[in-house]
Design a protein around this motif. Structure first.
Motif, short mmCIF file in Angstrom:
data_model
loop_
_atom_site.label_atom_id
_atom_site.label_comp_id
_atom_site.label_asym_id
_atom_site.label_seq_id
_atom_site.Cartn_x
_atom_site.Cartn_y
_atom_site.Cartn_z
N VAL A 1 0.86 -1.18 0.00
CA VAL A 1 0.00 0.00 0.00
C VAL A 1 0.90 1.23 0.00
CG1 VAL A 1 -1.74 1.31 1.26
CG2 VAL A 1 -1.78 -1.20 1.31
N LYS A 2 0.76 2.05 -1.01
CA LYS A 2 1.61 3.24 -1.14
C LYS A 2 0.89 4.47 -0.60
CE LYS A 2 4.16 1.63 -5.17
NZ LYS A 2 4.42 1.85 -6.59
N VAL A 3 1.59 5.25 0.19
CA VAL A 3 1.02 6.47 0.74
C VAL A 3 2.01 7.61 0.51
CG1 VAL A 3 0.21 7.64 2.84
CG2 VAL A 3 -0.14 5.17 2.57
N LEU A 4 1.51 8.73 -0.01
CA LEU A 4 2.30 9.96 -0.04
C LEU A 4 1.56 10.97 0.82
CD1 LEU A 4 4.62 11.72 -1.07
CD2 LEU A 4 3.14 12.42 -2.95
N HIS A 5 2.18 11.34 1.95
CA HIS A 5 1.54 12.28 2.87
C HIS A 5 2.24 13.63 2.73
CE1 HIS A 5 0.75 14.22 6.81
NE2 HIS A 5 -0.44 13.71 6.60
N ILE A 6 1.45 14.67 2.46
CA ILE A 6 2.00 16.02 2.30
C ILE A 6 1.46 16.90 3.42
CG2 ILE A 6 2.23 18.01 0.77
CD1 ILE A 6 1.54 16.13 -1.57
N ARG A 7 2.35 17.52 4.18
CA ARG A 7 1.93 18.47 5.21
C ARG A 7 2.37 19.85 4.74
NH1 ARG A 7 4.46 20.05 9.92
NH2 ARG A 7 6.07 18.48 9.58
N ARG A 8 1.40 20.73 4.51
CA ARG A 8 1.71 22.04 3.93
C ARG A 8 1.75 23.09 5.02
NH1 ARG A 8 -1.21 19.55 -0.28
NH2 ARG A 8 -0.15 19.71 -2.31
N GLU A 9 2.93 23.58 5.35
CA GLU A 9 3.04 24.73 6.25
C GLU A 9 3.04 26.00 5.41
OE1 GLU A 9 6.50 24.19 8.57
OE2 GLU A 9 5.56 22.70 9.89
N VAL A 10 3.08 27.14 6.08
CA VAL A 10 2.96 28.40 5.34
C VAL A 10 4.01 28.48 4.23
CG1 VAL A 10 2.99 30.90 5.51
CG2 VAL A 10 2.06 29.54 7.39
N ILE A 11 5.23 28.16 4.56
CA ILE A 11 6.28 28.29 3.54
C ILE A 11 6.72 26.93 3.00
CG2 ILE A 11 8.64 29.10 3.09
CD1 ILE A 11 8.11 31.42 4.81
N HIS A 12 7.02 26.02 3.88
CA HIS A 12 7.55 24.73 3.43
C HIS A 12 6.48 23.64 3.37
CE1 HIS A 12 11.40 26.66 4.46
NE2 HIS A 12 11.92 25.82 3.60
N HIS A 13 6.64 22.73 2.41
CA HIS A 13 5.86 21.51 2.36
C HIS A 13 6.74 20.36 2.87
CE1 HIS A 13 2.94 22.98 -1.03
NE2 HIS A 13 2.96 23.76 0.03
N ASN B 1 23.09 26.26 -2.63
CA ASN B 1 23.86 27.25 -1.86
C ASN B 1 23.34 27.36 -0.42
OD1 ASN B 1 25.16 27.75 -4.31
ND2 ASN B 1 23.65 29.35 -4.84
N GLY B 2 22.99 26.22 0.14
CA GLY B 2 22.57 26.22 1.54
C GLY B 2 21.12 26.62 1.77
N VAL B 3 20.40 27.02 0.71
CA VAL B 3 18.99 27.40 0.88
C VAL B 3 18.09 26.22 0.51
CG1 VAL B 3 17.17 29.02 0.23
CG2 VAL B 3 19.58 29.76 0.28
N GLU B 4 17.18 25.86 1.40
CA GLU B 4 16.31 24.72 1.15
C GLU B 4 15.15 25.09 0.23
OE1 GLU B 4 15.02 23.02 4.85
OE2 GLU B 4 16.78 21.71 4.77
N HIS B 5 14.83 24.20 -0.69
CA HIS B 5 13.68 24.40 -1.56
C HIS B 5 12.41 24.25 -0.72
CE1 HIS B 5 11.08 24.22 -5.04
NE2 HIS B 5 12.12 24.43 -5.83
N THR B 6 11.38 25.04 -1.04
CA THR B 6 10.17 24.98 -0.21
C THR B 6 9.31 23.75 -0.50
OG1 THR B 6 9.02 26.34 -1.86
CG2 THR B 6 9.99 27.49 0.06
N HIS B 7 9.35 23.21 -1.74
CA HIS B 7 8.38 22.15 -2.06
C HIS B 7 8.88 21.09 -3.04
CE1 HIS B 7 7.77 25.24 -5.19
NE2 HIS B 7 7.60 24.19 -5.96
N ALA B 8 10.22 20.99 -3.20
CA ALA B 8 10.73 20.00 -4.15
C ALA B 8 11.78 19.11 -3.49
CB ALA B 8 11.32 20.68 -5.38
N SER B 9 11.73 17.81 -3.83
CA SER B 9 12.62 16.83 -3.22
C SER B 9 13.23 15.94 -4.30
CB SER B 9 11.85 15.93 -2.24
OG SER B 9 11.31 16.68 -1.20
#
Lengths: 250, 250, 250, 250
Positions: free
Chosen positions: A21-33, A118-126
Motif C-alpha cells: 500500500v503506497k502512501v504519499l503524505h504532504i503536510r503544507r506549512e505556510v512556507i515549506h511543504h 547554496n545552503g537554501v532549502e527548496h520549499t516544495h521539491a525533493s
C-alpha cells in the motif's frame, strides 16, 4: 478455495494480507511543504476460520478496504514517524473490528531529500536519494502492547583498503587464497528491537549498533547483516544478533 | 566488523550464508542425457563467535569454499532429488567440520522440460518451462535428524467464472462492491512438512494440499498462500496453515 | 546455429555483444584512493559472416576475451572519464584486429560518493548514492571518428505544488479531470550528442538541457524523457529531442 | 517543463507515451471461455510542439485517456490477434484526432495455456506458461500503411552435447580454451518484418527463421538474437539480420 475433506484436518493459522500500500503524505506549512512517502504491508488474523471452512465471507475484510483504511488513517492522524503510523494502524484494526485478533504492519519509508542550492532549502521539491532505507515492523495482539522493531537497510559501502581476510579454515575444496589487503564492498541491514520507538530515530545507523545496546537501556536486541559482493560472483552474507547480557544477581 | 565495546553485550546468534549457488548436473546415459539445474542457499552456524569477538578468522569457512563444496558434492554424490541433495549437504558440513552446529539449505529447482516432437523425446535438449517451481528447505542441527519441508510455488492460474466475492464485512472505508461472478487470478505457494521427503514428489501440487494431510500419514503440516492480482492494483494475499488434528485418546 | 538453406537469403548484419562487464578501477594516491565503478556493454561487428554461414570460427572474438580486454585496458590506460575509456575500447578493437569494422560501447557509471564527516573527506571509503546515473554511448566505424553521446538518467524528483494540468484535449474516453495544482513526480533521462565529450561533464544535469544547446557550440542535439508516476498507476512518458536551428544564410 | 531560452534551438521530435497498459479480454462462448491478456505501450506524435513551447495544453491527449481508449477498443473491436489489435489502435488515434501524425504500438501477449486433464480441455481455466512470449510492433504515419513486425522472445533452451566452440581467434587476453563439446544454454529472440501479419502466426518460431524468408514471399526481413548464459558469468549475445537477396534482373 481448498476445504478440508473430512474431520482429521484443521486450520491452525489463517490470514489476510495487503501488500505494497503506497502512501504519499504532504503536510503544507505556510512556507515549506513536508512529505513522507511510505510502502506498507498489513496482515490481519481473524478470530474464526469460517471463511476458509464454509465459504462464509461475512467476516472477511477485503484487502481493498485495508488499503482505503490506511489512506484514511494517514489523512486523519497524519504521519510523524513510520513507527507511530504503524502503531495507529494496529490500534485501528484491533478496536474498530471485534473479530481481529492480531495485526502486523511492515513499513518502508521512501528516501526523499529536500532540494537545496547554496545552503537554501527548496520549499516544495525533493530528490529521491536511496542511500539508505528506514523501515519498521510493528506487531500487536488483541489486548497486548505493540512490539516494535525498526532499522535501516540497503546501505552500500565500499572501502579500498584495511580489509584483510587471512588464516581461514582450509579444506580440500578451498580455492580462496589469503588476502593481506583487499577492497571490500558490503550492503548493510540492521534491525533493532526497542521499547519506545521514538528513541531510535536519534541514532545514525549501522555503525553504532553495538553502542545502541550498550548505552540505551530501552533497546533490547539488535540483528545485523552484512552482505558482501565481489564484483562478479554471487553474494555471501554475514549475519548476527547481539543482545544485552542478563545482569548478574547481587 | 562491529565488536562489542564492553562486557554488557553478547552475541546470541551468528552465521555465514552463501546465496544463489548455481548447479547444473548432467547425467549422461547411453542414449539420453538427464539434467538438474538448481539454485541453493546454504547457511552455517558455528560453535563459537571468536571471529566476531576477537577477529580470529581460524574458524571461518569462506563462502567461496561453501560454493566449491556444493559443486564437489554434486559431482561425488549425484542429484536424484533436491531434497536428497540438500540432506547430503547438511550431513557433509556437520561431519566434515567439528565446529559447525547447524546447517540450513534452501534449494529451488529450475524447471526444465525435455523437448519432444510427435511424441518422441529429444535425447539431450530441454526448454525452460516455468509453470511451477519445486523447492525444498532442509535444516539440521548437530546430532539431530534433518527437518524437511518441500513444496511448489509460482504457479499462476486464472479462471473466468465461478469466483464470487459477496457478503463481505462492510466499513465506512469499503469501496469494493459485491461481485456475483468475476474472473480470478492467483499465484499459488504451497509448502509441506514431511517425514520422508520422497513421498511428496508423487503429488501434483496445490489442488491436493488438504488431501495430502488427509491421506498420507507422513505429512504433518501444510502451509499455503494464494496471492491474487487484479490487473492494475497492488496484490493481496490469503495465507493459511492446516495440520492433522491430534487423535482422540482411547 | 541457423544457416540459410539456399541462395536466396543473405545476412545483412551480424554481431557479437558482451553485456554487463563490470570494472572497479582504484587509483591509489599517497593519501586518498579514487574509485570508478562502471558497467560496460561492448558490441563488435566483423568484416565477414563466415562464422554464421559455414561454421568457421576462426574470426570469432569470444565474449570472454572481450571481457578480459576491457579489464586489461582499464589497468593499462586508467579511467579518467567513462567517455574517454569507451573511446579507448573502440580504438583498441579497431586497431588490434584487422577484421573488426565497427565497435559500439555503452557505459553506465555506478554512483559512489566519498564518505565525509564534519567536512573532512574519508581517504578510502565511499557510499553508494544513486541519486543519478551518468552514462555514455560511443560508436566508431573503421577509419571514422567516434560518435559520442552522454547523459544522465534515473533522477527521481517530486514537487508538491506548481504543477497544473488543465485544458486538455477531451474525448469520450477521457476520465481525468483538470487539476489546478497537484503533486508531480518524474524520473528524468537526458542524453546529449557532443563533439568533445569532456565539455558536458561540467553541467549539472537535467534542468539545463536546453541551455546546453544554447550556450555550448560543441553540443549538437539533446534527447530528454520525463517519465511520471502517480503513486498507483502505470507510468507515462513525455519525450523530446531538441537541436540547434540551422543558421540563416547571409 | 524545459523551454528553449531563445530562438536558436528547436524541437525536432516530441511524443507522449503510455507504458504497460494491461488488458484482459474474455470472449465467452456457450461452453468455452477464451482469454487474451496483453501489455501494450502506445506512443503518439502530435503535429505541433505548442505544449512544449508555450505550455498550451489544448492538444495534449493525457496518457490516462490513452489507457481508457485501449480498454474501450478492446471491448468494441475484440482481440483476435495482437497484430490486428495494434493496427486497430493505430487507426483509431490517426482518424479520431486530427492532430496525431504518428502512432507506434508495442504489444506483448501474456502466455496463458488452457488447463487440460486426460486430453479434455477445461472450459474456463488457464495456467501461466511462459515458455515463450509472442510480441508485435506496429508503426503507422498519417495517410500511410502500417508497418508490422512481430516475433517471439524469451525462449530458453539448453542442450548438453553437440555444441563445440573451437579454433577461435586468440589474443594475449584470451583465457577461454577450446571446447570440443560443451553444454550450451541460450535465450532466443526473433523478429520478423511482414507484409501481412496474419501469415506469421502459422510458424512455430525460432528454428525456422531462415525458412520463413526462404519460403514465404510476404516476409521481408528477420532479426534474431541468441543470448547465452554460462551458469555463473554475465551473458553474451550473438545477433544478426537476414533478408532476401535482390533477384537478378533478367
Amino acid at each position: 478455495m481448498a476445504t478440508p475433506s473430512n474431520q482429521n484436518v484443521e486450520f491452525v493459522r489463517t490470514g489476510y494480507r495487503k501488500n505494497a500500500v503506497k502512501v504519499l503524505h504532504i503536510r503544507r506549512e505556510v512556507i515549506h511543504h513536508h512529505i513522507t512517502e511510505l510502502i506498507a504491508d498489513i496482515q490481519l488474523t481473524l478470530k474464526t476460520h469460517k471463511d476458509y471452512l464454509t465459504g462464509d465471507n461475512s467476516d472477511i475484510i477485503p484487502t481493498d478496504t485495508i488499503k482505503n483504511t490506511v489512506h484514511a488513517l494517514a489523512k486523519l492522524k497524519g504521519i510523524k514517524t513510520i513507527e507511530g503510523f504503524a502503531m495507529d494502524i494496529c490500534e485501528h484494526f484491533l478496536t474498530a473490528f471485534n473479530h481481529v485478533t492480531r495485526v502486523r504492519v511492515n513499513i518502508d519509508e521512501v528516501p526523499w531529500k529536500r532540494l537545496e542550492k547554496n545552503g537554501v532549502e527548496h520549499t516544495h521539491a525533493s530528490i529521491h536519494c536511496p542511500e539508505a532505507w528506514q523501515f519498521c515492523e510493528v506487531e500487536q495482539h488483541l489486548s497486548m502492547t505493540p512490539v516494535v522493531h525498526n532499522g535501516i537497510k540497503d546501505i552500500k559501502v565500499l572501502k579500498t583498503t584495511l580489509s584483510g581476510f587471512e588464516s581461514l579454515y582450509g579444506t580440500i575444496f578451498t580455492t580462496l587464497t589469503d588476502a593481506k589487503d583487499r577492497f571490500f564492498c558490503t550492503s548493510v541491514y540492521a534491525r533493532w528491537k526497542t521499547v519506545k520507538d521514538t528513541i531510535i530515530q536519534k541514532f545514525a545507523g549501522p555503525y553504532d549498533q553495538v553502542l545502541v545496546l550498550d548505552r540505551i537501556p530501552q533497546v533490547t536486541q539488535t540483528d545485523f547483516n552484512f552482505g558482501y559482493n565481489s564484483l562478479d560472483n554471487p553474494p555471501g552474507n554475514i549475519t548476527g544478533t547481539v543482545c544485552r547480557k542478563p545482569r548478574a544477581k547481587m
